[in-house]
Design a protein around this motif. Structure first.
Motif, PDB file in Angstrom:
ATOM      1  N   PHE A  63       1.067  -0.915   0.152  1.00 17.60           N
ATOM      2  CA  PHE A  63      -0.020   0.213  -0.230  1.00 17.60           C
ATOM      3  C   PHE A  63       1.627   0.901   0.057  1.00 17.60           C
ATOM      4  CE2 PHE A  63      -3.008  -2.839   1.268  1.00 17.60           C
ATOM      5  CZ  PHE A  63      -4.120  -3.072   1.066  1.00 17.60           C
ATOM      6  N   HIS A  64       1.056   1.703  -0.825  1.00 18.32           N
ATOM      7  CA  HIS A  64       1.771   2.940  -1.877  1.00 18.32           C
ATOM      8  C   HIS A  64       1.309   4.509  -1.115  1.00 18.32           C
ATOM      9  CE1 HIS A  64      -0.015   2.501  -5.129  1.00 18.32           C
ATOM     10  NE2 HIS A  64       0.869   4.008  -5.586  1.00 18.32           N
ATOM     11  N   GLY A  69      -8.481   9.234   6.622  1.00 13.33           N
ATOM     12  CA  GLY A  69      -9.506  10.083   6.320  1.00 13.33           C
ATOM     13  C   GLY A  69      -9.808  10.414   5.071  1.00 13.33           C
ATOM     14  N   PHE A  70      -9.771   9.685   3.945  1.00 12.13           N
ATOM     15  CA  PHE A  70      -9.854   9.264   2.218  1.00 12.13           C
ATOM     16  C   PHE A  70      -9.613   7.946   1.952  1.00 12.13           C
ATOM     17  CE2 PHE A  70      -7.577  10.334  -1.581  1.00 12.13           C
ATOM     18  CZ  PHE A  70      -9.273  10.878  -2.628  1.00 12.13           C
ATOM     19  N   MET A  71      -8.474   7.132   1.937  1.00  8.59           N
ATOM     20  CA  MET A  71      -8.734   6.060   1.445  1.00  8.59           C
ATOM     21  C   MET A  71      -7.140   5.340   1.517  1.00  8.59           C
ATOM     22  SD  MET A  71      -6.605   5.991  -1.673  1.00  8.59           S
ATOM     23  CE  MET A  71      -5.774   7.447  -1.985  1.00  8.59           C
ATOM     24  N   ILE A  72      -6.811   3.571   1.139  1.00  5.62           N
ATOM     25  CA  ILE A  72      -5.629   3.409   1.147  1.00  5.62           C
ATOM     26  C   ILE A  72      -5.790   2.732  -0.392  1.00  5.62           C
ATOM     27  CG2 ILE A  72      -5.350   3.269   3.541  1.00  5.62           C
ATOM     28  CD1 ILE A  72      -6.207   0.259   2.592  1.00  5.62           C
ATOM     29  N   GLN A  73      -3.990   3.157  -1.175  1.00  7.95           N
ATOM     30  CA  GLN A  73      -4.282   2.556  -2.047  1.00  7.95           C
ATOM     31  C   GLN A  73      -2.741   1.211  -2.332  1.00  7.95           C
ATOM     32  OE1 GLN A  73      -4.274   5.787  -4.887  1.00  7.95           O
ATOM     33  NE2 GLN A  73      -2.876   4.610  -6.354  1.00  7.95           N
ATOM     34  N   GLU A 123      -4.038  -0.926  -9.906  1.00  5.33           N
ATOM     35  CA  GLU A 123      -3.586  -0.511  -8.951  1.00  5.33           C
ATOM     36  C   GLU A 123      -5.666  -0.250  -8.294  1.00  5.33           C
ATOM     37  OE1 GLU A 123      -1.801   3.015  -8.105  1.00  5.33           O
ATOM     38  OE2 GLU A 123      -0.155   2.208  -9.540  1.00  5.33           O
ATOM     39  N   PHE A 124      -5.374  -0.487  -6.963  1.00  2.88           N
ATOM     40  CA  PHE A 124      -7.411  -0.407  -6.078  1.00  2.88           C
ATOM     41  C   PHE A 124      -7.179   0.557  -4.928  1.00  2.88           C
ATOM     42  CE2 PHE A 124      -5.160  -4.096  -4.943  1.00  2.88           C
ATOM     43  CZ  PHE A 124      -6.050  -3.893  -3.149  1.00  2.88           C
ATOM     44  N   VAL A 160      -8.314  -2.293   7.292  1.00  5.07           N
ATOM     45  CA  VAL A 160      -8.118  -1.269   6.657  1.00  5.07           C
ATOM     46  C   VAL A 160      -7.753  -0.201   6.974  1.00  5.07           C
ATOM     47  CG1 VAL A 160      -9.250   0.704   5.548  1.00  5.07           C
ATOM     48  CG2 VAL A 160      -9.632  -2.185   5.393  1.00  5.07           C
ATOM     49  N   ASP A 161      -8.360   0.058   8.971  1.00  4.49           N
ATOM     50  CA  ASP A 161      -8.077   1.284   9.187  1.00  4.49           C
ATOM     51  C   ASP A 161      -6.813   1.469  10.333  1.00  4.49           C
ATOM     52  OD1 ASP A 161     -11.289   1.939   9.450  1.00  4.49           O
ATOM     53  OD2 ASP A 161     -11.908   1.590  10.886  1.00  4.49           O
ATOM     54  N   ARG A 162      -5.876   0.081  10.593  1.00  7.33           N
ATOM     55  CA  ARG A 162      -5.035  -0.417  11.275  1.00  7.33           C
ATOM     56  C   ARG A 162      -4.078   0.682   9.632  1.00  7.33           C
ATOM     57  NH1 ARG A 162      -6.412  -4.876  13.254  1.00  7.33           N
ATOM     58  NH2 ARG A 162      -5.953  -6.365  12.148  1.00  7.33           N
ATOM     59  N   ILE A 163      -4.220   0.500   8.266  1.00 10.28           N
ATOM     60  CA  ILE A 163      -3.438   0.173   7.563  1.00 10.28           C
ATOM     61  C   ILE A 163      -3.515   2.187   7.517  1.00 10.28           C
ATOM     62  CG2 ILE A 163      -2.637   0.570   5.423  1.00 10.28           C
ATOM     63  CD1 ILE A 163      -3.751  -2.492   5.124  1.00 10.28           C
ATOM     64  N   GLN A 164      -4.501   2.750   7.870  1.00  8.79           N
ATOM     65  CA  GLN A 164      -4.850   4.020   7.252  1.00  8.79           C
ATOM     66  C   GLN A 164      -4.610   4.846   8.825  1.00  8.79           C
ATOM     67  OE1 GLN A 164      -8.749   6.266   7.053  1.00  8.79           O
ATOM     68  NE2 GLN A 164      -9.045   5.118   8.574  1.00  8.79           N
TER      69      GLN A 164
END
Length: 192
Positions: A63-64, A69-73, A123-124, A160-164
């Motif tokens: 995840f680069h 408060g937006f997204m992880i890509q 990419e997603f 996802v929240d941990r990554i964010q």
């Protein structure tokens, strides 16, 4: 009463013939995320994503781009920021997905792209909040085309929240939201 019964039976038959929706399990360095895909709403996008899953494209990527408060890509780079090769880009199905009720809401999965609306390849991103500005509005220009939602997280929003929440750095101008410690996608597999 009979017309209503016929409609209900028709809807039930359509639901049964559609079968289960495909699911993909991402095993990351911070936990497991399971995504359910929407092939009826975004058929070419789902087909493209599953093609990359089957050939192992996402294994070992990171995840680069992580923006709280937006997204992880993710899905495009390996941990030393080498770009993975991709096949040709696909047409943007954001209009079709929106017509089917898919919006860039918290937990939905969408294709990343450049300013060219039809440049999505591998990419997603996963929306961590509702991002209405990313929904399709019109085909007028790159800003109104939107980003195609093609699935949703059904397990692992805590991951996802941990990554964010990871610490990011502005090490390079082309990677302004790069996690300090890489968040790895160890494996992506279709489980359904």
């Amino acid at each position: 009463m009979r017309p209503l019964l016929a409609v209900l039976l028709s809807l039930a038959a359509a639901a049964l013939s559609a079968g289960p929706k495909p699911q993909v399990k991402l095993t990351t360095s911070l936990g497991v995320i399971v995504m359910e895909l929407e092939p009826q709403a975004a058929p070419r996008t789902v087909e493209n994503f599953l093609k990359y899953v089957k050939k192992g494209q996402y294994n070992g990527t990171i995840f680069h781009r992580v923006i709280p408060g937006f997204m992880i890509q993710g899905g495009g780079y390996v941990d030393y920021l080498g770009k993975k090769r991709t096949d040709a880009s696909i047409p943007n199905e954001a209009d079709r997905a929106l017509a089917a009720g898919l919006k860039n809401k918290r937990g939905t999965v969408a294709m990343a792209r450049t300013p060219d609306p039809h440049s999505a390849a591998a990419e997603f991103f996963i929306n961590t909040v509702e991002n209405r500005s990313l929904d399709f509005k019109s085909k007028a220009n790159d800003k109104t085309w939107g980003y195609c939602v093609f699935g949703r997280v059904v397990k692992g929003m805590d991951v996802v929240d941990r990554i964010q929440a990871v610490k990011t750095s502005y090490k390079r101008s082309d990677f302004p939201n790069l996690p300090v410690k890489p968040v790895l996608i160890k494996e992506a597999v279709q489980i359904q």
